[in-house]
Design an enzyme around this catalytic site. Structure first.
Site, PDB file in Angstrom:
ATOM      1  N   GLU A   7      -7.801  -5.424  -0.472  1.00  0.00           N
ATOM      2  CA  GLU A   7      -8.318  -6.193  -1.604  1.00  0.00           C
ATOM      3  C   GLU A   7      -8.294  -7.692  -1.378  1.00  0.00           C
ATOM      4  O   GLU A   7      -9.056  -8.432  -1.986  1.00  0.00           O
ATOM      5  CB  GLU A   7      -7.522  -5.859  -2.883  1.00  0.00           C
ATOM      6  CG  GLU A   7      -7.464  -4.391  -3.219  1.00  0.00           C
ATOM      7  CD  GLU A   7      -8.821  -3.782  -3.558  1.00  0.00           C
ATOM      8  OE1 GLU A   7      -9.849  -4.363  -3.184  1.00  0.00           O
ATOM      9  OE2 GLU A   7      -8.820  -2.722  -4.176  1.00  0.00           O
ATOM     10  N   HIS A  33       0.850  -1.197   0.000  1.00  0.00           N
ATOM     11  CA  HIS A  33       0.000   0.000   0.000  1.00  0.00           C
ATOM     12  C   HIS A  33       0.879   1.238   0.000  1.00  0.00           C
ATOM     13  O   HIS A  33       1.975   1.226   0.561  1.00  0.00           O
ATOM     14  CB  HIS A  33      -0.916   0.019   1.238  1.00  0.00           C
ATOM     15  CG  HIS A  33      -2.072   0.944   1.078  1.00  0.00           C
ATOM     16  ND1 HIS A  33      -2.029   2.261   1.474  1.00  0.00           N
ATOM     17  CD2 HIS A  33      -3.292   0.748   0.534  1.00  0.00           C
ATOM     18  CE1 HIS A  33      -3.187   2.833   1.175  1.00  0.00           C
ATOM     19  NE2 HIS A  33      -3.963   1.948   0.608  1.00  0.00           N
TER      20      HIS A  33
END
Ligand code: COA
Length: 364
Positions: free
Chosen positions: A306, A247
């Site tokens: 996700e 991320h």
């Protein structure tokens, strides 16, 4: 030499009251609520209300009836969904239908845009399978109606709550790429429809909202826990990225991953169908984290939202090709609130570039 901040990393481009992403502590705060407290407790309508509060003068206390009416309004556009459009990627079909909605500024305009991804995704999936679209039931909560419009039958309470948990978890997330795009469009004083389309187009890519479909492909190809390490090593040797990990902001585990894992555990207690899939996913996650730590010791790469998005949406029966559509169904309220906040600030977003091309040629 002028310094270019690649990917605008570290650049603060807006002040917002909407959400705070604390990447060091692994915390996401949505208007004063920790995401893990909101997900599992709030319905999608409540999250929309939380984000819209202060940005629309005529906001009712309960948004559910107005959002139900907005689903009915959005459904009027489904007449434009022919078999050729439905045969395209569901995200592209949804974006095409969304572009037909008014580019207005009212609360009603905002709610129709917020309702539309659920309505259009459901209609597209049914049309793709040769079934007639199911009209919305404005009396139902949004998440329950979303599932009903896809299946043609009411979901269980547990399934509706699980979808609510997902939509709430992803409703807003600081100045992520799609929200930034929505704010840029809004800063030009374009309407909310334009801001939402800018966000929608930006969400699509696999580095942003397009990752969960490939997570399912990865789990299907790996197949068994024993196969996880060799498959992951080979993928990284081939220069691929592991979908669902890493991320830009989080340097620790993404808190949304845990909020969704908790929603999945609640769902599996009522649906009872997931234990094998979840065990495989946990084995793959453990292996991936070990390998990433070993290969990239200087770059913390942890599980992101996700990974468990993929598992939760799969358990709810969404096909992987529609996962990003469902992400958009949650995030649209965030784009709208950011667009309103940007417009209230009034300043055009217009950064600069440094020219590195050839100097003007001397005239002959
Ligand atoms: N798998 C393998 N390596 C990864 C990785 C992943 N998922 N994510 C980042 N890296 C590596 C990069 O290859 C790079 O290595 P290098 O410095 O040796 O070249 C390093 O980590 C930094 O990557 P970078 O792309 O600069 O970081 P970023 O902050 O721009 O990337 C993401 C953030 C999300 C785009 C990135 O982590 C990624 O591509 N993840 C996979 C897709 C995904 O899950 N997206 C959903 C995000 S919520």
């Amino acid at each position: 030499m002028v310094q270019v901040s690649a990917g605008l990393e570290g650049v603060i481009a807006a002040a917002t009251v909407l959400s705070d992403v604390d990447g060091q502590a692994g915390r996401l705060t949505l208007r004063g609520w920790a995401v893990e407290d909101l997900a599992g407790r709030a319905r999608f309508e409540d999250a929309a209300h939380l984000l819209f509060d202060g940005f629309f003068d005529d906001l009712p206390t309960d948004l559910a009836p107005a959002l139900g009416a907005a689903r009915v309004r959005a459904f009027a556009e489904v007449v434009a969904l022919d078999t050729a459009l439905a045969a395209r990627d569901p995200y592209d079909a949804m974006r095409a239908l969304l572009a037909r909605l008014p580019d207005g500024e009212t609360l009603h305009d905002a709610l129709v845009l917020a309702a539309a991804p659920a309505v259009f995704t459901a209609a597209t999936l049914r049309c793709r399978d040769g079934q007639a679209p199911v009209a919305p039931d404005p009396a139902l909560p949004h998440a329950a109606d979303f599932l009903r419009m896809i299946r043609g039958a009411a979901p269980t309470e547990g399934e509706a709550r699980a979808l609510d948990a997902y939509l709430v978890t992803v409703c807003d997330h600081g100045l992520n790429a799609s929200t930034f795009a929505a704010r840029v469009a809004a800063s030009t004083r374009a309407g909310l429809g334009s801001a939402v389309l800018a966000g929608l187009s930006t969400l699509k890519g696999p580095l942003h909202g397009g990752a969960p479909g490939p997570v399912i492909d990865m789990l299907d190809t790996i197949g068994t826990a024993d196969n996880a390490v060799p498959w992951l090593e080979a993928a990284l040797d081939a220069g691929e990225r592991l979908m669902g990990f890493g991320h830009r902001i989080y340097r620790v585990r993404d808190p949304r991953a845990d909020a969704l894992k908790a929603a999945l555990a609640r769902l599996s207690r009522t649906a009872g169908a997931l234990p094998g899939r979840l065990a495989l996913a946990e084995a793959v996650e453990r292996a991936a984290l070990d390998i990433l730590r070993r290969r990239k010791p200087d770059r913390p790469l942890e599980t992101n939202v996700e990974f468990y998005t993929a598992l939760l949406l799969e358990a709810l029966g969404f096909p992987p090709q529609a996962f990003t559509c469902v992400f958009a169904a949650g995030r649209t309220v965030g784009w709208i609130a950011h667009a309103r906040e940007q417009q209230a600030g009034g300043k055009l977003i217009r950064p600069q570039s440094v020219y590195v091309g050839p100097r003007p040629r001397a005239a002959a």
